[in-house]
Motif scaffolding. Structure first.
Motif, PDB file in Angstrom:
ATOM      1  N   ALA A  49      27.848  48.710  49.656  1.00 57.32           N
ATOM      2  CA  ALA A  49      26.438  48.253  50.548  1.00 57.32           C
ATOM      3  C   ALA A  49      25.352  50.100  50.627  1.00 57.32           C
ATOM      4  CB  ALA A  49      26.681  47.411  51.327  1.00 57.32           C
ATOM      5  N   ARG A  50      24.098  49.418  50.006  1.00 49.82           N
ATOM      6  CA  ARG A  50      23.046  50.389  50.765  1.00 49.82           C
ATOM      7  C   ARG A  50      21.719  50.239  51.315  1.00 49.82           C
ATOM      8  NH1 ARG A  50      23.053  55.647  50.079  1.00 49.82           N
ATOM      9  NH2 ARG A  50      20.939  56.817  49.528  1.00 49.82           N
ATOM     10  N   ILE A  51      21.324  50.652  52.280  1.00 51.19           N
ATOM     11  CA  ILE A  51      20.256  49.755  53.091  1.00 51.19           C
ATOM     12  C   ILE A  51      18.740  50.095  53.137  1.00 51.19           C
ATOM     13  CG2 ILE A  51      20.923  50.442  55.089  1.00 51.19           C
ATOM     14  CD1 ILE A  51      19.363  48.005  56.041  1.00 51.19           C
ATOM     15  N   ARG A  66      30.115  38.215  51.420  1.00 53.09           N
ATOM     16  CA  ARG A  66      31.041  38.737  52.335  1.00 53.09           C
ATOM     17  C   ARG A  66      30.917  40.516  53.225  1.00 53.09           C
ATOM     18  NH1 ARG A  66      35.516  40.815  50.569  1.00 53.09           N
ATOM     19  NH2 ARG A  66      35.486  41.960  49.214  1.00 53.09           N
ATOM     20  N   PHE A  67      29.834  40.741  52.730  1.00 51.89           N
ATOM     21  CA  PHE A  67      29.822  41.958  53.932  1.00 51.89           C
ATOM     22  C   PHE A  67      28.519  42.321  54.380  1.00 51.89           C
ATOM     23  CE2 PHE A  67      33.594  45.535  51.963  1.00 51.89           C
ATOM     24  CZ  PHE A  67      34.535  44.302  52.224  1.00 51.89           C
ATOM     25  N   THR A  68      27.917  43.244  55.067  1.00 52.04           N
ATOM     26  CA  THR A  68      26.783  43.131  55.313  1.00 52.04           C
ATOM     27  C   THR A  68      26.349  44.359  56.153  1.00 52.04           C
ATOM     28  OG1 THR A  68      26.614  40.414  56.173  1.00 52.04           O
ATOM     29  CG2 THR A  68      24.855  41.707  57.014  1.00 52.04           C
ATOM     30  N   ILE A  69      25.173  45.112  55.434  1.00 49.94           N
ATOM     31  CA  ILE A  69      24.932  46.281  56.049  1.00 49.94           C
ATOM     32  C   ILE A  69      23.685  46.285  57.054  1.00 49.94           C
ATOM     33  CG2 ILE A  69      24.147  46.721  53.953  1.00 49.94           C
ATOM     34  CD1 ILE A  69      24.673  49.709  54.316  1.00 49.94           C
ATOM     35  N   SER A  70      23.933  46.614  57.784  1.00 55.54           N
ATOM     36  CA  SER A  70      22.783  46.783  58.792  1.00 55.54           C
ATOM     37  C   SER A  70      22.237  47.956  59.407  1.00 55.54           C
ATOM     38  CB  SER A  70      22.685  45.675  59.708  1.00 55.54           C
ATOM     39  OG  SER A  70      24.121  46.259  61.101  1.00 55.54           O
ATOM     40  N   ARG A  71      21.468  48.689  60.215  1.00 55.45           N
ATOM     41  CA  ARG A  71      21.895  49.746  60.807  1.00 55.45           C
ATOM     42  C   ARG A  71      20.461  50.003  61.881  1.00 55.45           C
ATOM     43  NH1 ARG A  71      17.736  53.457  56.380  1.00 55.45           N
ATOM     44  NH2 ARG A  71      17.407  54.232  57.544  1.00 55.45           N
ATOM     45  N   VAL A  78      24.307  53.926  60.983  1.00 52.85           N
ATOM     46  CA  VAL A  78      23.992  52.808  59.816  1.00 52.85           C
ATOM     47  C   VAL A  78      25.844  51.554  60.574  1.00 52.85           C
ATOM     48  CG1 VAL A  78      24.929  53.858  58.374  1.00 52.85           C
ATOM     49  CG2 VAL A  78      24.180  52.044  57.643  1.00 52.85           C
ATOM     50  N   TYR A  79      25.731  50.066  60.620  1.00 50.79           N
ATOM     51  CA  TYR A  79      27.284  49.267  60.788  1.00 50.79           C
ATOM     52  C   TYR A  79      27.549  49.130  59.172  1.00 50.79           C
ATOM     53  CZ  TYR A  79      25.371  49.939  65.391  1.00 50.79           C
ATOM     54  OH  TYR A  79      25.003  50.218  66.204  1.00 50.79           O
ATOM     55  N   LEU A  80      29.081  48.031  59.176  1.00 53.49           N
ATOM     56  CA  LEU A  80      28.984  47.871  58.096  1.00 53.49           C
ATOM     57  C   LEU A  80      29.822  46.659  58.481  1.00 53.49           C
ATOM     58  CD1 LEU A  80      29.179  46.802  54.631  1.00 53.49           C
ATOM     59  CD2 LEU A  80      31.239  48.785  54.507  1.00 53.49           C
ATOM     60  N   GLN A  81      29.637  45.078  58.859  1.00 57.88           N
ATOM     61  CA  GLN A  81      30.411  43.988  59.122  1.00 57.88           C
ATOM     62  C   GLN A  81      30.614  43.814  57.939  1.00 57.88           C
ATOM     63  OE1 GLN A  81      30.483  43.154  61.741  1.00 57.88           O
ATOM     64  NE2 GLN A  81      32.747  41.399  60.727  1.00 57.88           N
TER      65      GLN A  81
END
Length: 121
Positions: A49-51, A66-71, A78-81
């Motif tokens: 994933a990239r943001i 299924r996955f969520t990237i945030s910052r 940066v996070y990866l849920q």
């Protein structure tokens, strides 16, 4: 120089959830695009994933939904849920970031050392 330090990896049962984080420190004016890659044993490293700095995201087909990237730009983190985890998500997860050291400077790309995520019952 910039250091990217991942944390939060571990052992999770299939179907479980995990959040991993990547904190950047050092000479940072701005972090532009950043994201997560993974490498499973015997396989090539792949984008997860990239943001962008503006919050635009893209995901690998295998993790979409299924996955969520945030910052958090204020924390340079940066996070990866990761939800509904599967055994095939087992890999070392690496943080990657394009960093500007100064105003108008070019991006320099950095990698973290990785955090191991193992999905197993």
């Amino acid at each position: 120089q910039v250091q990217l330090v991942e944390s939060g990896g571990g052992l999770v049962q299939p179907g479980g959830s995990l959040r991993i984080s990547c904190a950047a420190s050092g000479s940072i004016f701005r972090i532009n695009a950043c994201g997560w890659y993974r490498q499973a044993p015997g396989k090539e490293r792949e984008l997860v994933a990239r943001i962008t700095n503006g919050g635009t995201t893209n995901y690998a087909d295998s993790v979409q939904g299924r996955f969520t990237i945030s910052r958090d730009n204020a924390k340079n983190t940066v996070y990866l849920q990761m939800n509904s985890l599967k055994p095939e998500d087992t890999a070392v997860y690496y943080c990657n970031a394009d960093v500007q050291h100064y105003t108008l400077s070019s991006n320099i790309n950095y990698w973290g050392k990785g955090t191991l995520v193992t999905i197993s019952s």
